[in-house]
Design a protein around this motif. Structure first.
Motif, PDB file in Angstrom:
ATOM      1  N   ARG A   1      31.659  27.547  66.117  1.00  0.00           N
ATOM      2  CA  ARG A   1      32.388  27.031  67.287  1.00  0.00           C
ATOM      3  C   ARG A   1      31.841  25.669  67.708  1.00  0.00           C
ATOM      4  N   ARG A   2      30.543  25.454  67.543  1.00  0.00           N
ATOM      5  CA  ARG A   2      29.971  24.134  67.854  1.00  0.00           C
ATOM      6  C   ARG A   2      30.493  23.074  66.878  1.00  0.00           C
ATOM      7  N   VAL A   3      30.696  23.452  65.624  1.00  0.00           N
ATOM      8  CA  VAL A   3      31.288  22.535  64.647  1.00  0.00           C
ATOM      9  C   VAL A   3      32.709  22.174  65.099  1.00  0.00           C
ATOM     10  N   LEU A   4      33.467  23.157  65.527  1.00  0.00           N
ATOM     11  CA  LEU A   4      34.820  22.916  66.026  1.00  0.00           C
ATOM     12  C   LEU A   4      34.804  21.958  67.213  1.00  0.00           C
ATOM     13  N   GLU A   5      33.864  22.118  68.120  1.00  0.00           N
ATOM     14  CA  GLU A   5      33.776  21.242  69.295  1.00  0.00           C
ATOM     15  C   GLU A   5      33.561  19.785  68.913  1.00  0.00           C
ATOM     16  N   GLU A   6      32.929  19.535  67.761  1.00  0.00           N
ATOM     17  CA  GLU A   6      32.722  18.158  67.301  1.00  0.00           C
ATOM     18  C   GLU A   6      34.024  17.499  66.871  1.00  0.00           C
ATOM     19  N   VAL A   7      35.017  18.302  66.508  1.00  0.00           N
ATOM     20  CA  VAL A   7      36.259  17.784  65.945  1.00  0.00           C
ATOM     21  C   VAL A   7      37.415  17.845  66.943  1.00  0.00           C
ATOM     22  N   ALA A   8      37.489  18.906  67.720  1.00  0.00           N
ATOM     23  CA  ALA A   8      38.617  19.079  68.644  1.00  0.00           C
ATOM     24  C   ALA A   8      38.498  18.091  69.801  1.00  0.00           C
ATOM     25  N   PRO A   9      39.579  17.363  70.111  1.00  0.00           N
ATOM     26  CA  PRO A   9      39.524  16.442  71.245  1.00  0.00           C
ATOM     27  C   PRO A   9      39.386  17.204  72.563  1.00  0.00           C
ATOM     28  N   ALA A  10      38.866  16.533  73.568  1.00  0.00           N
ATOM     29  CA  ALA A  10      38.608  17.176  74.864  1.00  0.00           C
ATOM     30  C   ALA A  10      39.872  17.788  75.464  1.00  0.00           C
ATOM     31  N   ASP A  11      41.031  17.194  75.208  1.00  0.00           N
ATOM     32  CA  ASP A  11      42.279  17.704  75.780  1.00  0.00           C
ATOM     33  C   ASP A  11      43.057  18.603  74.823  1.00  0.00           C
ATOM     34  N   CYS A  12      42.388  19.162  73.849  1.00  0.00           N
ATOM     35  CA  CYS A  12      43.030  20.000  72.836  1.00  0.00           C
ATOM     36  C   CYS A  12      43.530  21.302  73.456  1.00  0.00           C
ATOM     37  N   THR A  13      44.839  21.523  73.389  1.00  0.00           N
ATOM     38  CA  THR A  13      45.417  22.717  74.014  1.00  0.00           C
ATOM     39  C   THR A  13      45.212  23.980  73.181  1.00  0.00           C
ATOM     40  N   VAL A  14      44.855  23.825  71.911  1.00  0.00           N
ATOM     41  CA  VAL A  14      44.670  25.000  71.057  1.00  0.00           C
ATOM     42  C   VAL A  14      43.195  25.249  70.733  1.00  0.00           C
ATOM     43  N   ALA A  15      42.298  24.593  71.462  1.00  0.00           N
ATOM     44  CA  ALA A  15      40.869  24.736  71.167  1.00  0.00           C
ATOM     45  C   ALA A  15      40.391  26.180  71.313  1.00  0.00           C
ATOM     46  N   ASP A  16      40.827  26.870  72.347  1.00  0.00           N
ATOM     47  CA  ASP A  16      40.394  28.258  72.537  1.00  0.00           C
ATOM     48  C   ASP A  16      40.909  29.156  71.412  1.00  0.00           C
ATOM     49  N   THR A  17      42.159  28.949  71.011  1.00  0.00           N
ATOM     50  CA  THR A  17      42.717  29.735  69.917  1.00  0.00           C
ATOM     51  C   THR A  17      41.996  29.414  68.611  1.00  0.00           C
ATOM     52  N   ALA A  18      41.719  28.138  68.383  1.00  0.00           N
ATOM     53  CA  ALA A  18      40.981  27.742  67.179  1.00  0.00           C
ATOM     54  C   ALA A  18      39.595  28.375  67.169  1.00  0.00           C
ATOM     55  N   ALA A  19      38.926  28.397  68.315  1.00  0.00           N
ATOM     56  CA  ALA A  19      37.597  29.007  68.403  1.00  0.00           C
ATOM     57  C   ALA A  19      37.661  30.505  68.107  1.00  0.00           C
ATOM     58  N   LEU A  20      38.683  31.182  68.617  1.00  0.00           N
ATOM     59  CA  LEU A  20      38.851  32.608  68.364  1.00  0.00           C
ATOM     60  C   LEU A  20      39.069  32.871  66.876  1.00  0.00           C
ATOM     61  N   LEU A  21      39.988  32.129  66.259  1.00  0.00           N
ATOM     62  CA  LEU A  21      40.283  32.361  64.848  1.00  0.00           C
ATOM     63  C   LEU A  21      39.113  31.996  63.956  1.00  0.00           C
ATOM     64  N   LEU A  22      38.439  30.899  64.273  1.00  0.00           N
ATOM     65  CA  LEU A  22      37.272  30.518  63.487  1.00  0.00           C
ATOM     66  C   LEU A  22      36.182  31.578  63.600  1.00  0.00           C
ATOM     67  N   SER A  23      35.963  32.093  64.795  1.00  0.00           N
ATOM     68  CA  SER A  23      34.980  33.161  64.989  1.00  0.00           C
ATOM     69  C   SER A  23      35.333  34.398  64.176  1.00  0.00           C
TER      70      SER A  23
END
Length: 131
Positions: free
Chosen positions: A21-43
């Motif tokens: 999830r920390r790797v994802l945070e390096e790539v996802a922009p601050a205003d990313c609307t799908v960041a939570d979903t991406a974090a869930l699926l990556l996890s």
């Protein structure tokens, strides 16, 4: 690693999902609307690799495509096949404690899949759009 992508080799350990999830945070922009979903699926994908694969490490890759407004997450492990997981067929789905990761991919990702690398392992990937 660039602003649009990141790759990390992580120990095959229960804390790998948090590290991914920390790797994802390096790539996802601050205003990313799908960041939570991406974090869930990556996890979920990382947790499956930690639980079902062999080897000391897994590889995580995250990329964003600004033109398409898409985020792709992928996890490589050294197990070439997909495990059957917790689904024995004997237990009602709503009573299962595990085994829903692929259902989440199917329900939430725009697309997802598995790409085998010969007998060396596989990448499980997903893509989300609308960031």
């Amino acid at each position: 690693m660039t602003g649009n992508s990141a790759v990390a080799t992580l120990p095959r350990h229960p804390r790998a999902a948090a590290q991914a999830r920390r790797v994802l945070e390096e790539v996802a922009p601050a205003d990313c609307t799908v960041a939570d979903t991406a974090a869930l699926l990556l996890s979920e994908v990382v947790s499956n690799a930690v639980r079902h694969a062999d080897g000391a490490a897994i590889e995580v890759a995250v990329a964003r495509d600004e033109a398409a407004g898409a985020i792709t997450g992928a996890v490589f492990d050294t197990e070439p096949g997909m495990s059957a997981g917790a689904r024995s067929g004997d237990e009602p789905v709503d009573e299962m404690e595990t085994g829903r990761g692929l259902d989440l991919l199917e329900a939430l990702a725009v697309s997802w899949g598995v790409a085998t690398v010969g007998d060396h392992g596989k990448w499980v990937w997903f893509q989300l759009s609308g960031y």
